[in-house]
Design a protein around this motif. Structure first.
Motif, PDB file in Angstrom:
ATOM      1  N   LYS A   1       0.830  -1.213   0.000  1.00  0.00           N
ATOM      2  CA  LYS A   1       0.000   0.000   0.000  1.00  0.00           C
ATOM      3  C   LYS A   1       0.860   1.257   0.000  1.00  0.00           C
ATOM      4  O   LYS A   1       0.423   2.309  -0.440  1.00  0.00           O
ATOM      5  N   SER A   2       2.084   1.149   0.492  1.00  0.00           N
ATOM      6  CA  SER A   2       2.970   2.312   0.579  1.00  0.00           C
ATOM      7  C   SER A   2       4.060   2.321  -0.482  1.00  0.00           C
ATOM      8  O   SER A   2       4.960   3.152  -0.434  1.00  0.00           O
ATOM      9  N   GLU A   3       3.999   1.401  -1.440  1.00  0.00           N
ATOM     10  CA  GLU A   3       5.051   1.350  -2.450  1.00  0.00           C
ATOM     11  C   GLU A   3       4.980   2.560  -3.372  1.00  0.00           C
ATOM     12  O   GLU A   3       3.919   3.152  -3.559  1.00  0.00           O
ATOM     13  N   ARG A   4       6.134   2.926  -3.907  1.00  0.00           N
ATOM     14  CA  ARG A   4       6.228   3.999  -4.894  1.00  0.00           C
ATOM     15  C   ARG A   4       6.923   3.405  -6.122  1.00  0.00           C
ATOM     16  O   ARG A   4       8.092   3.053  -6.059  1.00  0.00           O
ATOM     17  N   ASP A   5       6.171   3.276  -7.182  1.00  0.00           N
ATOM     18  CA  ASP A   5       6.683   2.638  -8.392  1.00  0.00           C
ATOM     19  C   ASP A   5       7.026   3.693  -9.436  1.00  0.00           C
ATOM     20  O   ASP A   5       6.171   4.143 -10.202  1.00  0.00           O
ATOM     21  N   TYR A   6       8.298   4.099  -9.427  1.00  0.00           N
ATOM     22  CA  TYR A   6       8.775   5.078 -10.394  1.00  0.00           C
ATOM     23  C   TYR A   6       9.297   4.408 -11.666  1.00  0.00           C
ATOM     24  O   TYR A   6       9.801   5.087 -12.553  1.00  0.00           O
ATOM     25  N   VAL A   7       9.161   3.099 -11.758  1.00  0.00           N
ATOM     26  CA  VAL A   7       9.480   2.407 -13.002  1.00  0.00           C
ATOM     27  C   VAL A   7       8.305   2.605 -13.952  1.00  0.00           C
ATOM     28  O   VAL A   7       8.479   3.016 -15.097  1.00  0.00           O
ATOM     29  N   ARG A   8       7.114   2.343 -13.457  1.00  0.00           N
ATOM     30  CA  ARG A   8       5.915   2.509 -14.290  1.00  0.00           C
ATOM     31  C   ARG A   8       5.557   3.975 -14.481  1.00  0.00           C
ATOM     32  O   ARG A   8       5.034   4.359 -15.520  1.00  0.00           O
ATOM     33  N   GLU A   9       5.791   4.792 -13.453  1.00  0.00           N
ATOM     34  CA  GLU A   9       5.487   6.218 -13.520  1.00  0.00           C
ATOM     35  C   GLU A   9       6.723   7.006 -13.088  1.00  0.00           C
ATOM     36  O   GLU A   9       6.843   7.384 -11.928  1.00  0.00           O
ATOM     37  N   PRO A  10       7.667   7.248 -14.020  1.00  0.00           N
ATOM     38  CA  PRO A  10       8.903   7.961 -13.674  1.00  0.00           C
ATOM     39  C   PRO A  10       8.627   9.358 -13.129  1.00  0.00           C
ATOM     40  O   PRO A  10       7.636   9.997 -13.497  1.00  0.00           O
ATOM     41  N   LYS A  11       9.525   9.818 -12.249  1.00  0.00           N
ATOM     42  CA  LYS A  11       9.429  11.184 -11.734  1.00  0.00           C
ATOM     43  C   LYS A  11       9.758  12.164 -12.859  1.00  0.00           C
ATOM     44  O   LYS A  11      10.344  11.784 -13.873  1.00  0.00           O
ATOM     45  N   GLU A  12       9.395  13.420 -12.666  1.00  0.00           N
ATOM     46  CA  GLU A  12       9.680  14.450 -13.678  1.00  0.00           C
ATOM     47  C   GLU A  12      11.170  14.539 -13.977  1.00  0.00           C
ATOM     48  O   GLU A  12      11.575  14.849 -15.095  1.00  0.00           O
ATOM     49  N   SER A  13      11.994  14.247 -12.994  1.00  0.00           N
ATOM     50  CA  SER A  13      13.452  14.320 -13.168  1.00  0.00           C
ATOM     51  C   SER A  13      13.988  13.183 -14.040  1.00  0.00           C
ATOM     52  O   SER A  13      15.141  13.184 -14.417  1.00  0.00           O
TER      53      SER A  13
END
Length: 103
Positions: free
Chosen positions: A36-48
């Motif tokens: 529930k607390s995961e952050r998936d920046y592979v599927r949704e990359p950060k702006e940077s």
């Protein structure tokens, strides 16, 4: 905890391997993942452009003086070698911030 992978497919392999872990502590020693607390920046990359996967990982250590296991929560960060070098501030001459990791 940080796991550094060669490419994005390796990150997905780690994600798949951890899918078998429960989402809550179970009786006895073991590990669990707080999805529930995961952050998936592979599927949704950060702006940077940062791409990685961060998830809280629970590990029972111990025993404590009463013989009970002690739950410890840490954050597991899974990222590529390229992204790790850039965000750690140690880019090599062959690594540039605009480069992308191989898929």
């Amino acid at each position: 905890l940080r796991v550094t992978c060669t490419n994005l497919r390796d990150i997905e392999t780690v994600q798949s391997a951890l899918e078998a872990l429960p989402e809550q502590p179970q009786p006895g020693p073991g590990m669990w993942v707080d999805r529930k607390s995961e952050r998936d920046y592979v599927r949704e990359p950060k702006e940077s452009g940062y791409r990685g996967w961060h998830v809280p990982l629970g590990i029972e250590i111990g025993p404590d003086p009463d013989g009970m296991g002690v739950p410890v929560i840490c954050e597991l960060q899974v990222r590529t070698l390229l992204r790790s070098a850039i965000t750690s501030g140690f880019p090599s001459p062959s690594i540039v911030p605009s480069a992308t990791a191989p898929a």
